[in-house]
Write an enzyme that holds these catalytic residues in place. Sequence first.
Site, PDB file in Angstrom:
ATOM      1  NE  ARG A 153      -3.840  -0.124   0.547  1.00  0.00           N
ATOM      2  CZ  ARG A 153      -5.111  -0.232   0.135  1.00  0.00           C
ATOM      3  NH1 ARG A 153      -5.688   0.770  -0.509  1.00  0.00           N
ATOM      4  NH2 ARG A 153      -5.799  -1.332   0.350  1.00  0.00           N
ATOM      5  CG  ASN A 348      -4.081  -1.121   7.882  1.00  0.00           C
ATOM      6  OD1 ASN A 348      -3.671  -2.115   7.297  1.00  0.00           O
ATOM      7  ND2 ASN A 348      -3.984   0.086   7.380  1.00  0.00           N
ATOM      8  NE  ARG A 393      -6.997   1.491   3.087  1.00  0.00           N
ATOM      9  CZ  ARG A 393      -6.260   2.440   2.508  1.00  0.00           C
ATOM     10  NH1 ARG A 393      -5.000   2.608   2.881  1.00  0.00           N
ATOM     11  NH2 ARG A 393      -6.764   3.208   1.560  1.00  0.00           N
ATOM     12  CB  CYS A 394      -0.295  -2.135   5.537  1.00  0.00           C
ATOM     13  SG  CYS A 394      -0.620  -0.773   6.669  1.00  0.00           S
ATOM     14  CG  MET A 395       0.473  -6.847   4.387  1.00  0.00           C
ATOM     15  SD  MET A 395       0.450  -8.481   5.132  1.00  0.00           S
ATOM     16  CE  MET A 395      -1.112  -8.449   6.008  1.00  0.00           C
TER      17      MET A 395
END
Length: 404
Positions: A153, A348, A393-395
């Site tokens: 992300r 997240n 979400r970050c990944m």
Amino acid sequence: MNLRINSEFGTLRAVLMHRPGKEIDRLTPYNKDYLLFEDVPYLEALQKEHDTFSNLIKETTGAQVYQLRELLIRVLYDQKVLLHLVQESLKRSGLSHIAEEILERYSTAECATILTAGLKIHELKRKIPSLNAGELMDSAFAIAPCPNLYFQRDPMALTPGGIIFSSMKMEGRQREANLLRTVFEHHPEFKDYVKTLYPINGHDSPPSIEGGDVIILSHEAVAIGNSERTDEKAIYHAAKALLGEGTVKRVYEVHLPKKRQYMHLDTVFTVLDENLVLAYPDAMNAVLQTSLYTLKDVNGDRVNIKREVLKESLLTVLGREIPHLEVLSTGDGNSDYSQREQWFDGANVFAVGPRRVISYNRNIHTNRALRNMGVEVLEIPSSELSRGLGGPRCMTMPLSRARV
């Protein structure tokens, strides 16, 4: 695929991920801080958890999951692209002059591994015994690894108006953004659909901005976090490009406290449906200032925007942009649970459809609260994934969603 998305929750159709590899094994207790990790994950378990995550996306949504390594190898068959990336990666060690020798001795797939997992002097000497590495020790990196690369992300952001390619705050992560930009600008499946909003042409050292700070609020509004990783000047230029393109009418600059638990805007809140937001309550209370960018006028190629400082909380801004807003607190509103689960990125979650999310299984109180709100929660194991200090979400970098 037009490489534009107009929501954070439209049904997922395509997503970019990176399966953790040898770059994780480069981490030690002695270099982890330099490489921006707080712990040393166990690679095999990390890969199993990541595989579970990517397989869950495929099985439950039918979305296409692109793997960065496969895309990168395809792009690296262009020798000019490969040479440029290797030369740039060698600059920090002062060894750019040996880039062509490396290309002669390593295959394209090996070069893809080098560009993500790095290359040590002693490894290089096996291929080039006569190598003069100057004052560099055998254990030094000729090319540093990118262990944060599984957080896809951060290096870019898709918006309703095009792509923001990140300028990473930490020097050690800039190569991640360079790799992704190279892939999208040269891969035959994507290159004709790239509309670059940031960085501006001619800006050699653009102010920093990272994808985790960019959140689509509505059809007409985008929020960008002014965080420890994203600068005000970058937000101004990104807002100018977005507003000038015409799809978005409002860009909000959200002033975040410069604290680890608020690293990016998407660690503070995520949008799960047209009227539902999941948020970390301490952060919502801490964000007391936002700024609003709107279009002033367009004169030929010249775009003028105006900035208004709002004496409003983030919650007030969200309520104005999202009609009939409901805000669900992490930890089910319990302060102790919320703080604990925020450490593991409880806010997240990754929305794969309206009121349908993927969340870490360890955030049990947040997940229970989500289910009580009618949200379908798909859980993934997180003992190792969470050590990198980023959530689902970050990944993930959504490349296509159903329009809402």
